[in-house]
Design an enzyme around this catalytic site. Structure first.
Site, PDB file in Angstrom:
ATOM      1  CB  ILE A 238      -0.908   0.026   1.256  1.00 12.69           C
ATOM      2  CG1 ILE A 238      -1.678  -1.290   1.378  1.00 12.69           C
ATOM      3  CG2 ILE A 238      -1.844   1.213   1.208  1.00 12.69           C
ATOM      4  CD1 ILE A 238      -2.486  -1.397   2.665  1.00 12.69           C
TER       5      ILE A 238
ATOM      6  CE  LYS B 112       4.071  -3.464   9.629  1.00 13.08           C
ATOM      7  NZ  LYS B 112       3.144  -4.589   9.591  1.00 13.08           N
TER       8      LYS B 112
END
Ligand SMILES: NC(=O)c1ccc[n+]([C@@H]2O[C@H](COP(=O)([O-])OP(=O)(O)OC[C@H]3O[C@@H](n4cnc5c(N)ncnc54)[C@H](OP(=O)(O)O)[C@@H]3O)[C@@H](O)[C@H]2O)c1
Length: 430
Positions: free
Chosen positions: A137, A206
């Site tokens: 993504i 993340k």
């Protein structure tokens, strides 16, 4: 334009590294057309040079990091070995030598990112890390380029596919935590040691990276409190469902009165919320901003080819696409023909208004058979002195369908012009 040659040194050649080698070799022409650079692979650092790796030239493998880091012929370094040590030292050395670096290493980036970015800046080179959060993504590119001026207020993400898969199965099939974990491991969604996935540390790393980019801030891993799903029971997941919620491991980053808050924890998400619908091993990131509203990015957050796709994108960003831009340069023409619409394959829905006479359906079916179209479903409903016939066809070629519909429309028993709609589904390309 003739493409200049750019040599890529690789640190690591496991799940992701092997996929990078294969992706670069498969897309060499596209990359050359887009960037004006022809990529050449190697050397490749691994621990075990004797292990065969599909699609990788064994003569490029080395266990000597200097072959990658100190070779002036290596123009760019891709780090896909993982871990903090010795990756930190290797990246520092590459950047200090002025080589651009692409990495997928979230542990390293979330702890040492600012220090490495400073070295890159000082050396006049680039450090890119799209693959470090949500694999395929392109969320970092969207945040740092497309939404640069959008004033992001919140980033809410399902950024760990393993736990999302487990929570989906706990809710759907009532699996216990242990059974869901065993299933995730069996399907390859969870590492043999899944500790960082289930305790939330992977998601926290993340989110530290995403929050740093979204809010133009320095958010180190240590500043992100995290809880995992390792204490969650199937009972809580079930009770939440009874109350109209889906349990997700969410990373939530917000700008509150000019300060940044980032955390990761299991969260009850209302059933109608768009993040509630993200199931299985997918990742999703919801970006909320003042000027661009809400944007959700969804897709695979792990896997070799998926992560390699983000790494190739970073390589292309560093090389730049202005020299051979897809849209502005005749060299971008890959010589692909455009398929005539009549040759496109699709599944179809058809509604016919017919006189209620014996043999109508058989006549219609035989026309479709002659045009090599097969019927998946038939529904017949009485309609006054006639009937409404609804057919769903398996994927077939559009030209044949149109020819069949023309013949069906001409049957004496067919009253109105047939209604034709396309059906989205497997096996079609329309
Ligand atoms: N796998 C994914 O889906 C995914 C998704 C996003 C990000 N990432 C990130 O991508 C990175 C790589 O992941 P991976 O799954 O590809 O790992 P992996 O399969 O374990 O591969 C690691 C590679 O690095 C080499 N290596 C490790 N330590 C080394 C050392 N000290 N010296 C020399 N070589 C060394 C290994 O060599 P040998 O082959 O000889 O053992 C192996 O080729 C990690 O930072 C990970 O977090 C992975």
């Amino acid at each position: 334009m003739s493409a200049g040659v750019t040599r890529i040194g690789l640190l690591g050649c496991g799940t992701v590294g092997g996929a990078v080698v294969r992706a670069l070799s498969r897309n060499g022409d596209t990359i050359a057309r887009a960037s004006g650079h022809r990529l050449e692979m190697g050397p490749i650092l691994v621990r075990d040079v004797s292990r065969p790796r599909p699609g990788v030239d064994p003569s490029l493998l080395t266990d000597d990091p200097a072959r990658v880091l100190d070779d002036p012929g290596v123009a760019m370094v891709v780090e896909v070995m993982g871990g903090l040590d010795p990756a930190l030292d290797y990246l520092r050395r590459a950047l200090e030598a002025g080589k651009p670096v692409v990495t997928a290493n979230k542990q390293l980036l979330s702890r040492e990112g600012p220090r490495l970015l400073e070295i890159a800046e000082r050396s006049g080179t680039e450090l890119r890390f799209e693959a470090s959060a949500c694999a395929a993504i392109p969320v970092i590119k969207v945040l740092r380029e497309s939404l640069l001026a959008a004033e992001i207020q919140a980033v809410t993400g399902i950024v760990n596919g393993t736990t999302n898969y487990m929570l989906t199965e706990m809710a759907r099939a009532g699996l216990s935590y242990d059974d869901a974990l065993a299933q995730a491991q069996e399907l390859g969604y969870a590492e043999p040691d899944p500790t960082e996935d289930v305790n939330g540390a992977d998601a926290a790393a993340k989110m530290a990276i995403l929050a740093s980019i979204a809010f133009h801030a320095r958010v180190p891993f240590d500043a992100v409190p995290y809880e995992g799903i390792d204490t969650l029971t199937a009972e809580d997941v079930g009770l939440a469902a009874e109350l109209g919620f889906v349990v997700k491991l969410l990373g939530i980053a917000r700008l509150v009165n000019g300060s940044v808050t980032v955390r990761v924890h299991p969260t009850l998400v209302p059933e109608g919320h768009r993040l509630a619908a993200v199931s299985g091993a997918d990742n999703a990131v919801l970006l909320e901003s003042d000027t661009a509203g809400e944007i959700m990015l969804l897709g695979p957050g792990a896997g070799g080819p998926e992560t390699a796709s983000a790494i190739v994108a970073d390589i292309l960003s560093i090389l730049g696409t202005h020299r051979g831009s897809f849209l502005h340069n005749a060299l971008a023409d890959a010589g692909r023909p455009v398929l005539p619409p009549a040759e496109v394959t699709s599944a179809f829905y058809l509604r016919l208004s017919v006189a209620d006479r014996p043999g109508v359906l058989a006549n219609v079916a035989s026309i479709f058979g002659e045009e090599q179209l097969s019927i998946r479903t038939v529904v017949q409903k009485g309609e006054g002195d006639g009937a409404r016939l609804v057919l769903v066809l398996h994927p077939g070629v559009e030209g044949r369908l149109l020819s069949a519909v023309g013949r069906v429309a001409a049957l004496a028993e067919v009253r109105d012009r047939p209604v034709v709609l396309r059906v989205l589904g497997s096996g079609d390309d329309g």
